[in-house]
Design a protein around this motif. Structure first.
Motif, PDB file in Angstrom:
ATOM      1  N   GLU A   1       0.829  -1.202   0.000  1.00 37.48           N
ATOM      2  CA  GLU A   1       0.000   0.000   0.000  1.00 37.48           C
ATOM      3  C   GLU A   1       0.863   1.251   0.000  1.00 37.48           C
ATOM      4  O   GLU A   1       1.996   1.248   0.486  1.00 37.48           O
ATOM      5  CB  GLU A   1      -0.906   0.035   1.242  1.00 37.48           C
ATOM      6  N   SER A   2       0.285   2.321  -0.519  1.00 36.97           N
ATOM      7  CA  SER A   2       0.934   3.626  -0.484  1.00 36.97           C
ATOM      8  C   SER A   2      -0.142   4.698  -0.518  1.00 36.97           C
ATOM      9  O   SER A   2      -1.308   4.414  -0.806  1.00 36.97           O
ATOM     10  CB  SER A   2       1.894   3.794  -1.664  1.00 36.97           C
ATOM     11  N   GLY A   3       0.270   5.926  -0.222  1.00 37.55           N
ATOM     12  CA  GLY A   3      -0.640   7.053  -0.342  1.00 37.55           C
ATOM     13  C   GLY A   3      -1.203   7.576   0.959  1.00 37.55           C
ATOM     14  O   GLY A   3      -1.911   8.589   0.969  1.00 37.55           O
TER      15      GLY A   3
ATOM     16  N   CYS B   1      -2.699   0.305  -3.976  1.00 35.71           N
ATOM     17  CA  CYS B   1      -2.183  -1.001  -3.577  1.00 35.71           C
ATOM     18  C   CYS B   1      -1.630  -1.668  -4.825  1.00 35.71           C
ATOM     19  O   CYS B   1      -2.355  -1.869  -5.803  1.00 35.71           O
ATOM     20  CB  CYS B   1      -3.289  -1.843  -2.960  1.00 35.71           C
ATOM     21  N   ALA B   2      -0.360  -1.986  -4.787  1.00 33.04           N
ATOM     22  CA  ALA B   2       0.295  -2.668  -5.896  1.00 33.04           C
ATOM     23  C   ALA B   2       0.396  -4.151  -5.572  1.00 33.04           C
ATOM     24  O   ALA B   2       0.899  -4.526  -4.505  1.00 33.04           O
ATOM     25  CB  ALA B   2       1.675  -2.080  -6.134  1.00 33.04           C
TER      26      ALA B   2
ATOM     27  N   VAL C   1      -5.132   2.692  10.276  1.00 26.18           N
ATOM     28  CA  VAL C   1      -4.225   2.043   9.331  1.00 26.18           C
ATOM     29  C   VAL C   1      -5.104   1.338   8.299  1.00 26.18           C
ATOM     30  O   VAL C   1      -6.007   0.581   8.670  1.00 26.18           O
ATOM     31  CB  VAL C   1      -3.302   1.033  10.028  1.00 26.18           C
ATOM     32  N   TYR C   2      -4.840   1.603   7.044  1.00 27.83           N
ATOM     33  CA  TYR C   2      -5.634   1.039   5.957  1.00 27.83           C
ATOM     34  C   TYR C   2      -4.852  -0.110   5.310  1.00 27.83           C
ATOM     35  O   TYR C   2      -3.675   0.041   4.968  1.00 27.83           O
ATOM     36  CB  TYR C   2      -5.956   2.112   4.924  1.00 27.83           C
ATOM     37  N   TYR C   3      -5.549  -1.214   5.144  1.00 28.37           N
ATOM     38  CA  TYR C   3      -4.935  -2.424   4.605  1.00 28.37           C
ATOM     39  C   TYR C   3      -5.595  -2.835   3.297  1.00 28.37           C
ATOM     40  O   TYR C   3      -6.828  -2.813   3.171  1.00 28.37           O
ATOM     41  CB  TYR C   3      -5.087  -3.584   5.590  1.00 28.37           C
TER      42      TYR C   3
ATOM     43  N   GLY D   1      -0.103  -2.298   5.375  1.00 24.38           N
ATOM     44  CA  GLY D   1      -0.910  -1.183   5.841  1.00 24.38           C
ATOM     45  C   GLY D   1      -0.255   0.168   5.615  1.00 24.38           C
ATOM     46  O   GLY D   1       0.966   0.274   5.526  1.00 24.38           O
ATOM     47  N   THR D   2      -1.091   1.176   5.521  1.00 25.93           N
ATOM     48  CA  THR D   2      -0.620   2.553   5.398  1.00 25.93           C
ATOM     49  C   THR D   2      -1.444   3.427   6.328  1.00 25.93           C
ATOM     50  O   THR D   2      -2.668   3.286   6.413  1.00 25.93           O
ATOM     51  CB  THR D   2      -0.697   3.038   3.935  1.00 25.93           C
TER      52      THR D   2
END
Length: 122
Positions: free
Chosen positions: A6-8, A22-23, A91-93, A115-116
């Motif tokens: 994840e990023s952003g 999410c890559a 935290v976003y997963y 997570g991000t």
């Protein structure tokens, strides 16, 4: 083996927007979901998108504010978050499932990212 990154995430003021990405690597066709976990709370379903990209579901907290999308050619899934509120802080997963049935259940997902962090200030 699928790997998700994840990023952003970041810090944003209430009312602002963020776009999470999410890559995915490792190949295969997966339904992709987003969950979040706020401090002291259970993991919460945010959104899911079928591999085809034509079917999406949202959690109550995300409806009308968040949009999930995917680009299968780039193996990415995104979550556009608008009108953010302090209660969106978590935290976003990103998660992947071969075929999710109970889309809001974390146990339905086979792979998870690290997570991000998203922090929304008031």
């Amino acid at each position: 083996q699928v790997q998700l990154v994840e990023s952003g995430g970041g810090l944003v003021q209430a009312g602002g927007s963020l776009r999470l990405s999410c890559a995915a690597s490792g190949g295969g066709r997966y339904d992709m979901g987003w969950f979040r976990r706020a401090p002291g709370k259970e993991r919460e379903f945010v959104a899911v998108i079928r591999w085809s990209g034509t079917i999406t579901y949202y959690g109550d907290s995300a409806k009308g504010r968040f949009t999930i999308s995917r680009d299968n050619a780039k193996n990415t899934v995104s979550l556009q978050m608008n009108s953010l509120k302090p209660e969106d802080t978590a935290v976003y997963y990103c998660a992947a499932s071969r075929f999710v049935r109970s889309y809001d259940s974390p146990s339905q997902y086979d792979y998870w990212g690290q997570g991000t962090q998203v922090t929304v200030s008031s």
